[in-house]
Design an enzyme around this catalytic site. Structure first.
Site, PDB file in Angstrom:
ATOM      1  N   HIS A  88       0.822  -1.342   0.022  1.00 47.95           N
ATOM      2  CA  HIS A  88       0.080  -0.063  -0.139  1.00 47.95           C
ATOM      3  C   HIS A  88       1.030   1.170  -0.158  1.00 47.95           C
ATOM      4  CE1 HIS A  88      -3.959  -2.075   1.186  1.00 47.95           C
ATOM      5  NE2 HIS A  88      -2.943  -2.762   1.397  1.00 47.95           N
TER       6      HIS A  88
ATOM      7  N   GLU B 237       3.200  -0.458   4.037  1.00 47.42           N
ATOM      8  CA  GLU B 237       2.974   1.067   3.572  1.00 47.42           C
ATOM      9  C   GLU B 237       4.308   1.436   3.057  1.00 47.42           C
ATOM     10  OE1 GLU B 237      -0.007   2.378   3.575  1.00 47.42           O
ATOM     11  OE2 GLU B 237      -1.431   1.305   4.877  1.00 47.42           O
TER      12      GLU B 237
HETATM   13 ZN    ZN Z   1      -3.949   1.211   1.243  1.00 51.46          ZN
END
Ligand code: ZN
Length: 320
Positions: A130, A194
């Site tokens: 992400h 992330e």
């Molecule tokens: Zn995401």
């Protein structure tokens, strides 16, 4: 005749010319669970392109998933609903018209099948990639799903450090995220990763993603992957999970406050009230200092609007 494994492979063919045992890892990279998180999609696209061009050779079972294609097409986080709240069966209770729910169900099935069909001794890995909506004190961080008392994995922490990850959030309860599904149901080393900040396709500064890209390529193409030696990331455990229960929900800090910003004990982080006549409920900082992450006042009612974090040391947790 050599015995065949469940791929129909001859066992000896699972060894390379040096006789090293191959396919001891089953690896999944997923990207685009949120359709506007473009950098991981571009990295996975580059990886698949190089595999198809035969400019790199994959040494393990590898599945690359491009999760939410309709959301990617329109450059949005999602079409109907947040896909990363739909795993662990949550897709089944979703609305009939949800674009994301059947896709989440399919991804679960593909992931389960992929790991199940691998050699029994294969280590399982799933990195769900992400980028975050907002800036962060630590732009590169992971969520380590709840392990139900199993120890955290030393090797995974060092691999993630080598991939440029600066902070690790230890989740302390079951969730409906994709990484928790792979961790809990498939017993994979699985993480929500992330890698930086959301930007449109083609607008990413790919140099910011070099360490992560190198990790993803090297893990797939190296028989016995070793992480570069770097210091381990900062560890956090979740202190509070603040839900939005009512329409009138307000965060008490500015929209552009970076993830991992700390607030002093007693500070009001959020408040909400049912209607104009009802009293407001306040959510405050409970420790000397708590960091905030993933604030989003616009989530659907009943969903998480904010997490708060407590910094911890490696001695505080079981790592093997
Ligand atoms: Zn995401």
């Amino acid at each position: 005749m050599q015995p065949l494994d469940n791929f129909g492979h001859n066992e000896n063919k699972d060894k390379d010319s040096n006789g090293d045992k191959l396919s001891l890892k089953s690896v999944i990279y997923s990207c685009g669970v949120h359709g506007n998180e473009t950098a991981p999609i571009e990295i996975c696209d580059a990886l698949v392109t190089e595999i198809l061009n035969e400019s790199i050779i994959v040494k393990h079972r590898l599945m690359v998933q491009f999760a939410n294609l309709p959301a990617m097409d329109i450059g949005q986080r999602f079409v109907s609903e947040n896909m990363n709240r739909l795993f662990n069966g949550a897709h089944a209770t979703s609305s009939e018209n949800s674009v994301e729910a059947p896709r989440a169900a399919l991804l679960e099935k593909l992931t389960l099948d992929f790991f199940a069909r691998g050699p029994a001794q294969a280590q399982r890995y799933h990195y769900d990639l992400h980028t975050a909506i907002r800036a962060a004190k630590y732009p590169r961080f992971v969520v380590y799903p709840y392990l139900h008392g199993r120890p955290y994995n030393q090797e995974q922490i060092s691999w993630l450090a080598g991939a440029g990850i600066q902070a690790i959030l230890l989740s302390e309860s079951p969730t409906t995220t994709y990484s928790y599904y792979s961790s809990n149901v498939c017993q994979a080393h699985a993480f929500t990763v992330e890698l930086g900040k959301v930007k449109p396709f083609g607008k990413n500064n790919m140099q910011e993603f070099t360490q992560a890209k190198d990790f993803l390529f090297n893990l797939a193409t190296t028989v016995d992957y070793k992480a570069p030696p770097v210091s381990i990331p900062v560890l956090y455990k979740i202190k509070q999970s603040i839900m939005r229960n009512f329409k009138n929900f307000t965060l008490h800090f500015s929209d552009d406050t970076p993830n991992f910003t700390t607030f002093k004990q007693g500070s009001v982080l959020a408040s909400e009230y049912e209607d104009t006549k009802s009293e407001s409920v306040e959510y405050t900082v409970q420790l000397d200092e708590e960091a905030i992450v993933f604030p989003n006042a616009d989530v659907a009612l009943g969903q998480r609007a904010l997490l708060t974090l407590e910094a911890i040391q490696t001695d505080d947790i079981l790592i093997e």
